[in-house]
Scaffold this active site. Structure first.
Site, mmCIF file in Angstrom:
data_model
loop_
_atom_site.group_PDB
_atom_site.id
_atom_site.type_symbol
_atom_site.label_atom_id
_atom_site.label_comp_id
_atom_site.label_asym_id
_atom_site.label_seq_id
_atom_site.Cartn_x
_atom_site.Cartn_y
_atom_site.Cartn_z
ATOM 1 N N HIS A 146 -64.575 -3.224 -53.369
ATOM 2 C CA HIS A 146 -65.070 -2.418 -54.504
ATOM 3 C C HIS A 146 -66.595 -2.802 -54.704
ATOM 4 O O HIS A 146 -67.076 -3.727 -55.275
ATOM 5 C CB HIS A 146 -64.340 -3.063 -55.850
ATOM 6 C CG HIS A 146 -62.824 -2.903 -55.740
ATOM 7 N ND1 HIS A 146 -61.987 -3.462 -55.080
ATOM 8 C CD2 HIS A 146 -62.016 -1.859 -56.262
ATOM 9 C CE1 HIS A 146 -60.971 -3.302 -55.227
ATOM 10 N NE2 HIS A 146 -60.913 -2.306 -56.075
ATOM 11 N N HIS A 181 -61.626 -7.689 -58.893
ATOM 12 C CA HIS A 181 -62.003 -6.937 -57.711
ATOM 13 C C HIS A 181 -63.391 -6.566 -57.528
ATOM 14 O O HIS A 181 -63.772 -6.199 -56.302
ATOM 15 C CB HIS A 181 -61.284 -5.389 -58.222
ATOM 16 C CG HIS A 181 -62.063 -4.742 -59.443
ATOM 17 N ND1 HIS A 181 -61.540 -5.103 -60.626
ATOM 18 C CD2 HIS A 181 -63.174 -4.232 -59.668
ATOM 19 C CE1 HIS A 181 -62.229 -4.294 -61.542
ATOM 20 N NE2 HIS A 181 -63.268 -3.767 -60.986
ATOM 21 N N GLY A 212 -58.169 -10.971 -60.523
ATOM 22 C CA GLY A 212 -57.777 -9.915 -59.824
ATOM 23 C C GLY A 212 -56.688 -9.006 -60.683
ATOM 24 O O GLY A 212 -56.942 -7.900 -61.087
ATOM 25 N N ASP A 272 -63.443 -2.650 -68.468
ATOM 26 C CA ASP A 272 -62.628 -2.127 -69.181
ATOM 27 C C ASP A 272 -60.942 -2.262 -68.863
ATOM 28 O O ASP A 272 -60.017 -2.155 -69.580
ATOM 29 C CB ASP A 272 -62.863 -0.440 -68.837
ATOM 30 C CG ASP A 272 -64.178 0.050 -69.234
ATOM 31 O OD1 ASP A 272 -64.424 0.047 -70.361
ATOM 32 O OD2 ASP A 272 -64.790 0.625 -68.477
ATOM 33 N N GLY A 273 -60.543 -2.443 -67.563
ATOM 34 C CA GLY A 273 -59.465 -2.707 -67.360
ATOM 35 C C GLY A 273 -58.866 -3.913 -67.908
ATOM 36 O O GLY A 273 -57.671 -3.948 -68.472
ATOM 37 N N ILE A 297 -65.610 3.556 -66.250
ATOM 38 C CA ILE A 297 -64.798 4.041 -65.182
ATOM 39 C C ILE A 297 -63.932 3.028 -64.838
ATOM 40 O O ILE A 297 -63.918 1.764 -64.855
ATOM 41 C CB ILE A 297 -65.655 4.048 -63.990
ATOM 42 C CG1 ILE A 297 -66.941 5.095 -64.216
ATOM 43 C CG2 ILE A 297 -64.967 4.388 -62.596
ATOM 44 C CD1 ILE A 297 -66.453 6.420 -64.280
ATOM 45 N N HIS A 352 -65.895 3.251 -57.144
ATOM 46 C CA HIS A 352 -65.350 1.920 -57.532
ATOM 47 C C HIS A 352 -64.611 1.108 -56.566
ATOM 48 O O HIS A 352 -64.778 -0.059 -56.467
ATOM 49 C CB HIS A 352 -64.072 2.493 -58.629
ATOM 50 C CG HIS A 352 -63.198 1.253 -58.971
ATOM 51 N ND1 HIS A 352 -63.456 0.508 -59.986
ATOM 52 C CD2 HIS A 352 -61.953 0.941 -58.633
ATOM 53 C CE1 HIS A 352 -62.642 -0.296 -60.269
ATOM 54 N NE2 HIS A 352 -61.460 -0.100 -59.403
ATOM 55 N N GLU A 399 -46.658 -15.019 -75.718
ATOM 56 C CA GLU A 399 -46.187 -15.740 -74.668
ATOM 57 C C GLU A 399 -47.104 -15.415 -73.326
ATOM 58 O O GLU A 399 -47.339 -16.563 -72.632
ATOM 59 C CB GLU A 399 -44.774 -15.150 -74.250
ATOM 60 C CG GLU A 399 -43.701 -15.697 -75.322
ATOM 61 C CD GLU A 399 -43.527 -14.559 -76.215
ATOM 62 O OE1 GLU A 399 -42.805 -14.756 -77.111
ATOM 63 O OE2 GLU A 399 -44.375 -13.510 -76.248
ATOM 64 N N HIS A 401 -33.043 -22.703 -74.921
ATOM 65 C CA HIS A 401 -32.110 -21.476 -75.184
ATOM 66 C C HIS A 401 -31.838 -20.706 -73.979
ATOM 67 O O HIS A 401 -32.112 -19.667 -73.853
ATOM 68 C CB HIS A 401 -32.590 -20.651 -76.260
ATOM 69 C CG HIS A 401 -32.829 -21.271 -77.620
ATOM 70 N ND1 HIS A 401 -33.460 -22.416 -78.029
ATOM 71 C CD2 HIS A 401 -32.148 -21.198 -78.728
ATOM 72 C CE1 HIS A 401 -33.347 -22.713 -79.165
ATOM 73 N NE2 HIS A 401 -32.584 -22.077 -79.855
ATOM 74 N N HIS A 425 -31.345 -11.939 -76.056
ATOM 75 C CA HIS A 425 -32.201 -13.312 -75.888
ATOM 76 C C HIS A 425 -31.533 -14.141 -74.622
ATOM 77 O O HIS A 425 -32.120 -15.095 -74.448
ATOM 78 C CB HIS A 425 -31.770 -14.267 -77.001
ATOM 79 C CG HIS A 425 -32.868 -13.622 -78.049
ATOM 80 N ND1 HIS A 425 -32.866 -12.103 -78.408
ATOM 81 C CD2 HIS A 425 -33.762 -14.103 -79.040
ATOM 82 C CE1 HIS A 425 -33.554 -12.118 -79.471
ATOM 83 N NE2 HIS A 425 -34.345 -13.261 -79.852
ATOM 84 N N ARG A 479 -29.424 -25.050 -75.781
ATOM 85 C CA ARG A 479 -29.489 -25.108 -77.176
ATOM 86 C C ARG A 479 -28.188 -25.785 -77.607
ATOM 87 O O ARG A 479 -28.225 -26.636 -78.673
ATOM 88 C CB ARG A 479 -29.111 -23.748 -77.701
ATOM 89 C CG ARG A 479 -29.052 -23.746 -79.272
ATOM 90 C CD ARG A 479 -28.801 -22.316 -79.721
ATOM 91 N NE ARG A 479 -28.575 -22.494 -81.113
ATOM 92 C CZ ARG A 479 -27.687 -21.486 -81.887
ATOM 93 N NH1 ARG A 479 -27.048 -20.687 -81.363
ATOM 94 N NH2 ARG A 479 -27.858 -21.746 -83.225
#
Length: 685
Positions: free
Chosen positions: A31, A71, A119, A160-161, A192, A266, A420, A470, A482, A529
Site C-alpha cells: 500500500h 497496511h 493491520g 478512515d477504516g 479514500i 491505495h 467487550e 457462565h 447466552h 455459574r
C-alpha cells in the site's frame, strides 16, 4: 514551542515517499498511498517530538507509537530504517517476503521498534488507549515529587477504516471518559478506502463524534505541505492534560503520484512511469532505486542522539529514585523486567475433597483475592459484569480520573462498560506497554464479540487473562442466546491461546498458576455459574500439566475424558459403571494447549491404548476427536430452564453417561481388535 524549519525537511519527506514507493514496487505488493500522504506528519512527529532510543527500543519511558492503519507499514519500516533501528536497507528490499523483518503488516516481537501488531483495522487505535491507560496508572503509582519517571505520550496514526470499526469507537468512548490527556491520535483524513471515495459509506462528522466522546479535536487542513500547522497541532495536543486529542489531518493519498487522491494508489504498486515521474517531481533521479541522500541520514541521526541522551538522563533519575524510594524502585524495576515476585504462587488456595462445593467463578474470585496483594502487576476489569464475573476484590480501587470522585489513576480495576471488543484490544495495549498483566472479564459467550482482539493477543504473545464465566448450559435460565456451545472450540483452535476449563478449586488455582507464568500466551479461564465439588485426586501440580488421571483403574474397560463442570458427572457415571462390573478411568483435561506441550510418554500414560476413550463436555464435541474415540456433548444449541433440567434434557447426567459408556464398551468389544490411543498418529504437525 514554535516550528523551526530545517533545510533538510523537504528532502527527508521526499526520501520517505520515494523509499516507500520503491519498497512496495520491489515486492509488487503493498500500500504506497498512505505512506506518501502521511510522510510529512511522520517526519514532523519523529524529528520534532517523539522520544525514543533506536539503540534500545525497549527503554521504558519512550513515547509509544502505533500505526493503527497497519497496511501503511512501508511508512513505518522506512522510518525505522532512517532513524537507526535494527532494520537495514536489505530488510526494506525484502518487504513482504518469506522470513523477512518487514512482513505485510507490522508484527510486534518480529521487527525492532514495532510496539503492537496492527493491520486488522481499529485494533491499533484501541491498543493505543490501553498504552495510555498503562502510562497514567504506572505514573500515578510510582511518580513522586521531583521524580517524574513515567510521563511518556502515546501517538497513534489512524485512518478512515479504523474509525469505521466498532472496536475503535468502543475504545475512543472509554478514553474520553477516562480523560487520557497522554493520548494523541492523528487521523489521516484522505477520504479514500478500498471501495473508493469514503462518501459511499462514511459521511458522518468525525470531529463532532469525538467531541461527543469528550476528546479535544484539532485539525490541519493541509497535511501535504503545511509542516508548521502539523507541528503546532501536535504541540497544542501535548498541552491538554485532561482530554485525549485527535488531529484531523487532511491529506491527499498517494501525494505526488499521477493517481493521487484515488483508490488506485491505495493498495497497488505504482507503475514504473509513475515512479519515474514522482522521483523527478521531488528532485530525485528516476533511475535510482532505494536512494537515501546523506543529508537525510544525517538529519535522522539526531533523533538517535537525542533519544540516547534522554534515556541516559532517565537512567540517572531512576538511580536517584532508587536511593530515596528503594521499595518502590525494586518493585518498578521488577515489573519492567517482567519477573513475578518471589514465592507468589504460595498464595494460591489449595483444596481438599471435603471443602464445600463452589462455582468456579467464585473459586476464581478467591484466587484473585489471595494473589492480588502480592501482585500489583495485575490490573483487572469487566465489561459491565463485575457482580457476575466476581473480578473486583475487596478494598480494590477503581481506575478513574481523580476529578470524577470514582477512583484514581493508581486504581487497579477498570470499568470497561459493555465494550467487550474494546476491552480485549485495550488489554493488549496494557500488556504491550510493560509492567502490567491485564485480566478482563465477561461471560464466555461474549468473548465472541472480542475475537479479533483475542486473535491478536495470541499472534502477538500478549499475556492477557480472560475470566470467562457462565461457561455452558450450566448457566441455565438465560438460555441459548447466552449459552456458549461453539465458543470453546473456536478458542482452542486458535494457536497460542490457553483455554482452561477447571473442574474444581485446585484446577482453578492451577489455571491461574500457568496463566501467570505464561509470559507470551493469552489465557481464557472458562468458569461455571453452578457449584462444583472439590474432587478426590485433584492437585494443583497435576492440573498444571493440562491433563491428568483423576481416577485410575488397572485393566480398564473404558476411559472418560472430560473438563470443567462435567468431570464430577463423569465420576458419578464411573461409579455406576463399576457397579455393573465396568472399570472406568477418569481423565480431567482442563487445558488442551498445556497438555499438548507435555512430553509424549506422559500424554500416552494419561490417554493410553487398550480401552476406548469417551469424551464428555456440555459444549460442542468438535475437536475432542483428537483425544477420544467417541464424543458426547451438544449437537446443537442449548435451552432455557433451571440448569439441572437443561443437563437432563441433553443427557448429561451420571445415569445417562453410564448408559452411553456401556454402549461404547460393548461397541468396541464387538468390533474387536486392538484399541489404540487417539494420540498415536502417522505424523504430527
Amino acid at each position: 514551542m514554535s516550528f523551526v524549519p530545517n533545510p533538510v525537511d523537504d528532502t527527508a519527506i521526499a526520501t520517505i515517499r520515494t523509499l516507500a514507493v520503491d519498497v512496495v514496487a520491489k515486492a509488487n505488493s503493498g500500500h504506497p498511498g498512505a505512506p506518501m500522504g502521511m510522510a510529512p506528519v511522520a517526519h514532523v512527529l519523529f524529528s520534532r517530538f517523539l522520544k525514543a532510543n533506536p539503540k534500545n527500543s525497549k527503554w521504558f519511558n519512550r513515547d509509544r507509537f502505533v500505526l493503527s492503519n497497519g497496511h501503511a507499514c512501508a511508512l513505518q519500516y522506512v522510518l525505522l530504517h532512517l532513524l537507526g533501528y535494527n532494520l537495514s536497507m536489505d530488510d526494506l528490499k525484502a518487504f513482504r517476503q518469506i522470513d523477512s523483518k518487514t512482513p505485510g503488516h507490522p508484527e510486534v516481537g518480529h521487527t525492532d521498534g514495532i510496539e503492537v501488531t496492527t493491520g486488522p483495522l481499529g485494533q491499533g487505535f484501541a491498543n493505543g488507549v490501553g498504552m495510555a491507560i498503562a502510562q497514567a496508572h504506572m505514573g500515578a503509582v510510582y511518580n513522586k515529587d521531583g521524580f517524574d519517571l513515567i510521563n511518556n505520550f502515546t501517538y497513534v496514526f489512524t485512518g478512515d477504516g479504523c474509525l469505521m470499526e466498532g472496536v475503535a469507537s468502543e475504545a475512543a468512548s472509554l478514553a474520553g471518559h477516562l480523560q487520557l490527556g497522554n493520548l494523541i491520535v492523528i487521523y489521516d483524513d484522505n477520504h479514500i478506502s478500498i471501495d473508493g471515495d469514503t462518501n459511499v459509506a462514511f459521511t458522518e462528522n468525525v470531529e463532532q463524534r469525538f467531541l461527543a466522546y469528550g476528546w479535544q479535536v484539532l485539525h490541519v487542513d493541509d497535511g501535504n505541505t503545511d509542516l508548521a500547522a502539523i507541528h503546532n497541532a501536535i504541540a497544542e495536543s501535548q498541552k491538554e492534560k485532561n482530554k485525549p486529542t485527535i488531529i484531523r489531518l487532511r491529506t491527499i493519498i498517494g501525494f505526488g503520484s499521477k493517481q493521487e487522491g484515488t483508490h488506485g494508489v491505495h493498495g497497488s504498486p505504482l507503475k514504473p512511469d509513475d515512479i519515474a515521474s514522482l522521483k523527478t517531481k521531488f528532485g530525485f533521479s528516476p533511475e535510482e532505486k532505494f536512494h537515501v541522500p546523506k543529508e537525510t541520514y544525517d538529519f535522522y541521526a539526531e533523533f538517535g542522539k537525542r533519544g540516547a541522551a534522554l534515556e541516559a538522563e532517565w537512567n540517572s533519575l531512576l538511580a536517584a529514585y532508587g536511593k530515596k524510594y528503594p521499595n518502590e524502585h525494586a518493585e518498578l524495576t521488577r515489573r519492567i523486567s517482567g519477573e513475578l515476585p518471589e514465592g507468589w504462587e504460595k498464595k494460591l488456595p489449595v483444596y481438599k475433597p471435603t471443602d464445600a462445593a463452589q462455582a468456579s467463578r467464585k473459586l476464581s474470585e478467591i484466587v484473585l483475592t489471595a494473589i492480588i496483594p502480592t501482585l500489583p502487576d495485575l490490573i483487572g476489569g469487566s465489561a459491565d459484569l463485575t457482580g457476575s464475573n466476581l473480578t473486583k476484590v475487596k478494598n480494590s480501587v477503581d481506575f478513574q480520573p481523580p476529578s470524577t470522585g470514582l477512583g484514581t489513576y493508581a486504581g487497579t480495576y477498570i470499568r470497561y462498560g459493555v465494550r467487550e471488543h474494546g476491552m480485549g484490544a485495550i488489554a493488549n495495549g496494557l500488556h504491550a506497554y510493560g509492567g502490567i498483566i491485564p485480566f478482563v472479564a465477561t461471560f464466555l459467550n461474549f468473548i465472541s464479540y472480542a475475537s479479533g482482539a483475542v486473535r491478536l493477543s495470541a499472534l502477538s504473545g500478549h499475556q492477557v487473562i480472560w475470566v470467562a464465566t457462565h461457561d455452558s448450559i450450566g448457566l441455565g435460565e438465560d438460555g441459548p442466546t447466552h449459552q456458549p456451545v461453539e465458543t470453546a472450540i473456536a478458542l482452542r483452535a486458535t494457536p497460542n491461546v490457553a483455554f482452561w476449563r477447571p473442574a474444581d478449586g485446585n484446577e482453578t488455582s492451577a489455571a491461574y498458576l500457568v496463566a501467570l507464568k505464561s509470559k507470551h500466551t493469552p489465557s481464557v479461564l472458562s468458569l461455571s455459574r453452578q457449584n462444583l465439588p472439590n474432587l478426590e485426586g485433584s492437585t494443583i501440580e497435576k492440573a498444571a500439566r493440562g491433563g491428568y488421571v483423576l481416577h485410575e483403574e488397572t485393566d480398564e474397560d473404558l476411559t472418560i475424558v472430560s473438563s470443567g463442570s462435567e468431570v464430577s458427572i463423569a465420576l458419578e457415571a464411573a461409579s455406576k459403571l463399576k457397579a455393573e462390573g465396568i472399570k472406568t478411568r477418569i481423565v480431567s483435561l482442563p487445558c488442551w494447549l498445556t497438555f499438548d506441550q507435555q512430553d509424549e510418554a506422559y500424554r500416552l500414560s494419561v490417554l493410553r491404548s487398550g480401552a476406548p476413550i469417551l469424551s464428555l463436555e456440555a459444549l460442542s464435541t468438535a475437536g475432542w476427536q483428537k483425544y477420544s474415540h467417541e464424543q458426547f456433548g451438544l449437537a446443537a444449541w442449548g435451552a432455557s430452564g433451571p440448569y439441572q433440567k437443561v443437563y437432563e434434557k441433553f443427557g448429561i447426567t451420571g445415569s445417562n453417561i453410564a448408559v452411553i459408556g456401556k454402549k461404547v464398551v460393548d461397541f468396541y468389544k464387538q468390533k474387536g481388535g486392538e484399541v489404540v490411543s487417539p494420540l498415536i498418529k502417522a505424523f504430527h504437525l
